[in-house]
Motif scaffolding. Sequence first.
Motif, PDB file in Angstrom:
ATOM      1  N   UNK A 178       0.621  -0.856   0.253  1.00 12.11           N
ATOM      2  CA  UNK A 178      -0.020  -0.101  -0.125  1.00 12.11           C
ATOM      3  C   UNK A 178       0.528   1.193   0.202  1.00 12.11           C
ATOM      4  N   UNK A 179       1.039   2.268  -0.846  1.00  9.39           N
ATOM      5  CA  UNK A 179       1.567   3.452  -0.864  1.00  9.39           C
ATOM      6  C   UNK A 179       0.319   4.210  -0.571  1.00  9.39           C
ATOM      7  N   UNK A 180       0.727   5.142   1.360  1.00  3.82           N
ATOM      8  CA  UNK A 180      -0.357   6.126   1.613  1.00  3.82           C
ATOM      9  C   UNK A 180      -0.086   7.372   1.369  1.00  3.82           C
ATOM     10  N   UNK A 181      -0.916   7.815   0.498  1.00  5.76           N
ATOM     11  CA  UNK A 181      -0.480   9.610  -0.264  1.00  5.76           C
ATOM     12  C   UNK A 181      -0.562  10.502   1.342  1.00  5.76           C
ATOM     13  N   UNK A 182      -0.241  10.298   1.796  1.00  5.28           N
ATOM     14  CA  UNK A 182      -0.955  11.852   3.379  1.00  5.28           C
ATOM     15  C   UNK A 182      -0.011  11.496   4.198  1.00  5.28           C
ATOM     16  N   UNK A 183       0.593  11.869   4.706  1.00  3.45           N
ATOM     17  CA  UNK A 183       1.414  12.464   5.738  1.00  3.45           C
ATOM     18  C   UNK A 183       1.111  11.195   7.186  1.00  3.45           C
ATOM     19  N   UNK A 184       1.891  11.159   8.048  1.00  2.00           N
ATOM     20  CA  UNK A 184       1.881   9.571   7.830  1.00  2.00           C
ATOM     21  C   UNK A 184       1.155  10.314   9.833  1.00  2.00           C
ATOM     22  N   UNK A 185       1.239  10.842   9.923  1.00  2.00           N
ATOM     23  CA  UNK A 185       0.002  11.599  11.541  1.00  2.00           C
ATOM     24  C   UNK A 185      -1.108  11.343  10.276  1.00  2.00           C
ATOM     25  N   UNK A 245       6.157  10.572   2.263  1.00  4.12           N
ATOM     26  CA  UNK A 245       6.759  11.681   3.955  1.00  4.12           C
ATOM     27  C   UNK A 245       8.344  11.423   3.659  1.00  4.12           C
ATOM     28  N   UNK A 246       9.036  11.976   4.464  1.00  7.86           N
ATOM     29  CA  UNK A 246      10.288  11.395   5.091  1.00  7.86           C
ATOM     30  C   UNK A 246      10.420  11.671   6.396  1.00  7.86           C
ATOM     31  N   UNK A 247      11.908  10.433   7.269  1.00  7.71           N
ATOM     32  CA  UNK A 247      11.694  10.138   8.781  1.00  7.71           C
ATOM     33  C   UNK A 247      12.234  11.566   9.141  1.00  7.71           C
ATOM     34  N   UNK A 248      12.810  12.755   8.799  1.00  4.63           N
ATOM     35  CA  UNK A 248      13.297  13.572   9.159  1.00  4.63           C
ATOM     36  C   UNK A 248      11.912  15.156   9.392  1.00  4.63           C
ATOM     37  N   UNK A 278       6.586  10.302  14.485  1.00  4.31           N
ATOM     38  CA  UNK A 278       4.990   9.807  14.200  1.00  4.31           C
ATOM     39  C   UNK A 278       5.640   8.378  13.878  1.00  4.31           C
ATOM     40  N   UNK A 279       6.630   8.175  12.993  1.00  2.24           N
ATOM     41  CA  UNK A 279       6.543   7.485  12.487  1.00  2.24           C
ATOM     42  C   UNK A 279       7.068   5.841  12.647  1.00  2.24           C
ATOM     43  N   UNK A 280       8.327   6.529  14.591  1.00  2.00           N
ATOM     44  CA  UNK A 280       8.695   5.576  14.640  1.00  2.00           C
ATOM     45  C   UNK A 280       7.475   5.120  15.801  1.00  2.00           C
ATOM     46  N   UNK A 281       6.613   6.091  16.422  1.00  2.00           N
ATOM     47  CA  UNK A 281       4.899   4.965  16.608  1.00  2.00           C
ATOM     48  C   UNK A 281       4.054   4.396  16.033  1.00  2.00           C
ATOM     49  N   UNK A 282       4.267   4.511  15.020  1.00  2.00           N
ATOM     50  CA  UNK A 282       3.968   3.544  14.175  1.00  2.00           C
ATOM     51  C   UNK A 282       4.188   2.509  13.731  1.00  2.00           C
ATOM     52  N   UNK A 283       5.751   2.536  14.104  1.00  3.49           N
ATOM     53  CA  UNK A 283       5.984   0.871  14.032  1.00  3.49           C
ATOM     54  C   UNK A 283       6.463   0.324  14.509  1.00  3.49           C
ATOM     55  N   UNK A 284       6.478   1.129  15.986  1.00  2.00           N
ATOM     56  CA  UNK A 284       5.887  -0.048  17.481  1.00  2.00           C
ATOM     57  C   UNK A 284       4.270  -0.725  17.564  1.00  2.00           C
ATOM     58  N   UNK A 285       3.480   0.010  16.541  1.00  2.00           N
ATOM     59  CA  UNK A 285       2.210  -0.183  17.061  1.00  2.00           C
ATOM     60  C   UNK A 285       1.442  -1.416  16.396  1.00  2.00           C
TER      61      UNK A 285
END
Length: 420
Positions: free
Chosen positions: A130-137, A218-221, A226-233
């Motif tokens: 899946x390519x999520x087109x909106x922000x990670x938030x 998006x990009x990591x920086x 949020x990206x870290x939280x998504x990974x943990x979830x």
Amino acid sequence: MARHFLIVSYVIQGHINPALRLGQRLASTSAAAVTFSTSVSAHRLMFPGLATPDQEVQDGLISYIPYSDGFDDGDRTDSSYASNFEATSSKNVSAIIRSLADRGRPVTCVIHTLAWTADAARDHGIPSVLFWLQPATVFAIFYHYYHGYDSVIWSNIKNPSFTVNLPGLPPLTIREVPSLLTIPAGDPDFWISKLFGEMIQLIERQKTIGKPTVLVNTFDELEADVLAAIGDEAERSVVYVSFGSLAVLNRHQEEEIRRGLKETGRPYLWVLRKEATAAEEEQEEGEAEKKGMVLKWCSQVRVLSHAAVGCFVTHCGWNSTAETLAYGVPTVGVPKWMDQVTNARMVEIWGTGVRAEVNGDGVLEGSELRRCVEVVMGEGERGKEMRRRAKTWKEKAQEALSQGGSSDRNLRAFVAEIAA
């Protein structure tokens, strides 16, 4: 086999532009072949000089092959569009995959912007992303909405200044969450909201067979936290339930556990032995509930070693307790007898879990199960500390078993003494 990405985009420009940029990056930075596919109506606008609207185009490093969504004239205002375009599109993307294989250009991965494409890929045994087109938030907001937080939003829908606290995200008011989440079911645009729900449901289905992959636009920086939280979830989201090989559950207890698991809003895997279930006639082995799976048997160590498991609801037999420590999984203890009650207390002392309280009849009520799971898996400091402790004990167990570790030394000493 050479890598070949098929990128399938929804018809609107907000999907086509980022999907096409992704395709261009893939084509220019790797040796993979890239085929880009969007609807016939959009393809015609991209290449207005074509002899036929569905003509294949080779443009530099990318091939363009359109699919028909059943509305090739581009009229998406038709009343039947919302109910028909997914099935038609999926069928025709499947035909493209088959045609490419027949022509010696087999697709090895499908990247898509809406969930329905995954069905076409699955039918051909091809992995999909899946390519999520909106922000990670925004991804995180949708994810949590479909994992139990919908009630929080809808119970406060008339108060736009009400603050919603979602795991791993800054506080958001009702008016700051994506408006699609506040569209009522009878609204003409509700079908658009359902498309997002289907993407989250797709991720949950993929969790049952492995670790799903999502590309986020998006990009990591920019959204590191949020990206870290998504990974943990995504990695620690599943509740695993098993009460060992001897426990027998009566119908009332079984119903309470099922209710509690559903109320957590989290995906779960429940091992319920054939002879232990009081309602076997109502539930077949492997039956998938809305967010869970009930099985008669599984390999416990394989489950506990899987990154998706975030909590083990256990009877606290010593084998199960030791395995949770070895694999770093926090626990909810539901002991019955023998050493189980002591083991449950030791888990609390080691800081890796909680003991659930039963009522006067010895039944674990659904509300208590839900409470304990939320303590262990929630975002409170107590749950975070349990997860840290579980990770620490996992590391200590690995050290003990490794060469030169305490278990290794003791076993070698035993062998030497016996051999003497």
